[in-house]
Design a protein around this motif. Structure first.
Motif, PDB file in Angstrom:
ATOM      1  N   ASN A 177       0.805  -1.220   0.000  1.00 38.23           N
ATOM      2  CA  ASN A 177       0.000   0.000   0.000  1.00 38.23           C
ATOM      3  C   ASN A 177       0.841   1.275   0.000  1.00 38.23           C
ATOM      4  N   ASN A 178       1.742   1.406   0.949  1.00 39.38           N
ATOM      5  CA  ASN A 178       2.467   2.669   1.140  1.00 39.38           C
ATOM      6  C   ASN A 178       3.846   2.684   0.508  1.00 39.38           C
ATOM      7  N   GLY A 179       4.329   1.583   0.047  1.00 37.34           N
ATOM      8  CA  GLY A 179       5.692   1.513  -0.456  1.00 37.34           C
ATOM      9  C   GLY A 179       6.629   1.008   0.617  1.00 37.34           C
ATOM     10  N   SER A 180       6.570   1.588   1.802  1.00 35.71           N
ATOM     11  CA  SER A 180       7.368   1.103   2.928  1.00 35.71           C
ATOM     12  C   SER A 180       6.707   1.497   4.244  1.00 35.71           C
ATOM     13  N   THR A 181       6.999   0.703   5.261  1.00 36.51           N
ATOM     14  CA  THR A 181       6.473   0.927   6.602  1.00 36.51           C
ATOM     15  C   THR A 181       7.634   0.861   7.583  1.00 36.51           C
ATOM     16  N   ILE A 182       7.612   1.725   8.579  1.00 34.20           N
ATOM     17  CA  ILE A 182       8.654   1.718   9.601  1.00 34.20           C
ATOM     18  C   ILE A 182       8.078   1.103  10.870  1.00 34.20           C
ATOM     19  N   LEU A 183       8.738   0.052  11.356  1.00 30.46           N
ATOM     20  CA  LEU A 183       8.364  -0.597  12.608  1.00 30.46           C
ATOM     21  C   LEU A 183       9.354  -0.174  13.683  1.00 30.46           C
ATOM     22  N   LYS A 184       8.863   0.124  14.880  1.00 32.85           N
ATOM     23  CA  LYS A 184       9.707   0.634  15.961  1.00 32.85           C
ATOM     24  C   LYS A 184       9.708  -0.336  17.134  1.00 32.85           C
ATOM     25  N   TYR A 185      10.919  -0.639  17.627  1.00 31.48           N
ATOM     26  CA  TYR A 185      11.079  -1.524  18.779  1.00 31.48           C
ATOM     27  C   TYR A 185      12.013  -0.874  19.784  1.00 31.48           C
ATOM     28  N   GLN A 186      11.747  -1.120  21.054  1.00 32.97           N
ATOM     29  CA  GLN A 186      12.564  -0.566  22.122  1.00 32.97           C
ATOM     30  C   GLN A 186      13.547  -1.641  22.587  1.00 32.97           C
ATOM     31  N   ILE A 187      14.845  -1.359  22.428  1.00 26.22           N
ATOM     32  CA  ILE A 187      15.870  -2.353  22.756  1.00 26.22           C
ATOM     33  C   ILE A 187      16.830  -1.831  23.824  1.00 26.22           C
ATOM     34  N   SER A 188      16.368  -0.954  24.691  1.00 24.04           N
ATOM     35  CA  SER A 188      17.221  -0.351  25.710  1.00 24.04           C
ATOM     36  C   SER A 188      17.778  -1.385  26.681  1.00 24.04           C
ATOM     37  N   TYR A 189      17.087  -2.463  26.882  1.00 24.32           N
ATOM     38  CA  TYR A 189      17.504  -3.448  27.871  1.00 24.32           C
ATOM     39  C   TYR A 189      18.365  -4.561  27.288  1.00 24.32           C
ATOM     40  N   LEU A 190      18.756  -4.442  26.024  1.00 20.01           N
ATOM     41  CA  LEU A 190      19.710  -5.383  25.443  1.00 20.01           C
ATOM     42  C   LEU A 190      21.122  -4.883  25.743  1.00 20.01           C
ATOM     43  N   ASN A 191      22.036  -5.812  26.023  1.00 19.64           N
ATOM     44  CA  ASN A 191      23.415  -5.387  26.247  1.00 19.64           C
ATOM     45  C   ASN A 191      24.109  -5.173  24.903  1.00 19.64           C
ATOM     46  N   ARG A 192      25.329  -4.676  24.940  1.00 18.48           N
ATOM     47  CA  ARG A 192      26.059  -4.313  23.730  1.00 18.48           C
ATOM     48  C   ARG A 192      26.257  -5.513  22.807  1.00 18.48           C
ATOM     49  N   LYS A 193      26.581  -6.674  23.380  1.00 17.95           N
ATOM     50  CA  LYS A 193      26.800  -7.869  22.566  1.00 17.95           C
ATOM     51  C   LYS A 193      25.517  -8.287  21.850  1.00 17.95           C
ATOM     52  N   GLU A 194      24.402  -8.233  22.550  1.00 16.55           N
ATOM     53  CA  GLU A 194      23.121  -8.589  21.935  1.00 16.55           C
ATOM     54  C   GLU A 194      22.753  -7.626  20.812  1.00 16.55           C
ATOM     55  N   VAL A 195      23.007  -6.344  21.007  1.00 19.23           N
ATOM     56  CA  VAL A 195      22.722  -5.353  19.956  1.00 19.23           C
ATOM     57  C   VAL A 195      23.624  -5.604  18.748  1.00 19.23           C
ATOM     58  N   ASN A 196      24.904  -5.906  18.986  1.00 19.64           N
ATOM     59  CA  ASN A 196      25.816  -6.185  17.879  1.00 19.64           C
ATOM     60  C   ASN A 196      25.404  -7.444  17.121  1.00 19.64           C
ATOM     61  N   ASP A 197      24.972  -8.495  17.847  1.00 21.86           N
ATOM     62  CA  ASP A 197      24.489  -9.711  17.188  1.00 21.86           C
ATOM     63  C   ASP A 197      23.251  -9.433  16.346  1.00 21.86           C
ATOM     64  N   LEU A 198      22.353  -8.609  16.870  1.00 19.26           N
ATOM     65  CA  LEU A 198      21.146  -8.222  16.139  1.00 19.26           C
ATOM     66  C   LEU A 198      21.511  -7.463  14.858  1.00 19.26           C
ATOM     67  N   LYS A 199      22.437  -6.517  14.971  1.00 18.14           N
ATOM     68  CA  LYS A 199      22.882  -5.754  13.793  1.00 18.14           C
ATOM     69  C   LYS A 199      23.511  -6.683  12.757  1.00 18.14           C
ATOM     70  N   LEU A 200      24.340  -7.632  13.209  1.00 19.31           N
ATOM     71  CA  LEU A 200      25.002  -8.560  12.299  1.00 19.31           C
ATOM     72  C   LEU A 200      23.975  -9.392  11.532  1.00 19.31           C
ATOM     73  N   SER A 201      22.986  -9.907  12.230  1.00 14.33           N
ATOM     74  CA  SER A 201      21.949 -10.717  11.596  1.00 14.33           C
ATOM     75  C   SER A 201      21.133  -9.897  10.597  1.00 14.33           C
ATOM     76  N   LEU A 202      20.747  -8.677  10.991  1.00 14.48           N
ATOM     77  CA  LEU A 202      19.970  -7.825  10.091  1.00 14.48           C
ATOM     78  C   LEU A 202      20.804  -7.386   8.890  1.00 14.48           C
ATOM     79  N   ASN A 203      22.103  -7.160   9.097  1.00 18.23           N
ATOM     80  CA  ASN A 203      22.991  -6.821   7.978  1.00 18.23           C
ATOM     81  C   ASN A 203      23.021  -7.947   6.942  1.00 18.23           C
ATOM     82  N   LYS A 204      23.073  -9.182   7.409  1.00 18.92           N
ATOM     83  CA  LYS A 204      23.082 -10.325   6.489  1.00 18.92           C
ATOM     84  C   LYS A 204      21.820 -10.354   5.640  1.00 18.92           C
TER      85      LYS A 204
END
Length: 169
Positions: free
Chosen positions: A121-148
């Motif tokens: 419908n819109n071309g793209s949608t932005i989804l928002k998630y709160q990840i303040s309680y993830l530690n640095r390693k978890e955030v880096n793992d998440l970024k690595l997976s999403l980058n792939k």
């Protein structure tokens, strides 16, 4: 890849309970000081202000539990609060090929994940998630997976564009 901080829910529950108890104790001490002891003058307001500020910061950081699953052909995101009635839990699942890009924004102690997904419908949608309680390693793992996933999608898109150019040339 699976990522979850669900096992820390008891820690967040404990922290929330301790903060509420400190706030109640601060209110009781404030009232006792104000009407009985008069030991503290204007500093007695700190007995209320400091615990309330700590509790506000705890809840401003957002939903405590974040779960991510990229196994299979779909991406699965869950984000919920340890106290169910405070916030509506988020749950999104969509095919990997719809992921366009992502962004992790970190301001002081607050971290947010913004996912851009292609939509009919819109071309793209932005989804928002709160990840303040993830530690640095978890955030880096998440970024690595999403980058792939983003890289694989770009390669498929580029390959399709090359194939289309060859067909029409």
């Amino acid at each position: 890849m699976r990522l979850s901080n669900r096992n820390k829910a008891s820690v967040y529950n404990f922290l929330s309970t301790v903060l509420l108890m400190i706030m109640v104790l601060g209110i009781i001490l404030f009232i006792a000081n104000k009407y009985r002891f008069n030991a503290l003058d204007d500093e007695s307001y700190l007995l209320i202000i400091v615990p309330i500020m700590m509790l506000i910061i705890f809840y401003i950081c957002g939903r405590q539990i974040f779960e991510y699953d990229s196994d299979g052909e779909a991406l699965n995101f869950k984000n919920r609060n340890i106290i169910p009635f405070l916030d509506k839990p988020l749950h999104d699942e969509f095919p990997k090929y719809k992921l366009l890009k992502y962004d992790v924004v970190s301001i002081l102690f607050i971290k947010r994940l913004y996912i851009t997904v292609s939509s009919k419908n819109n071309g793209s949608t932005i989804l928002k998630y709160q990840i303040s309680y993830l530690n640095r390693k978890e955030v880096n793992d998440l970024k690595l997976s999403l980058n792939k996933v983003v890289k694989a999608n770009k390669e498929k898109k580029d390959k399709k564009a090359d194939d289309d150019r060859r067909i029409f040339a």
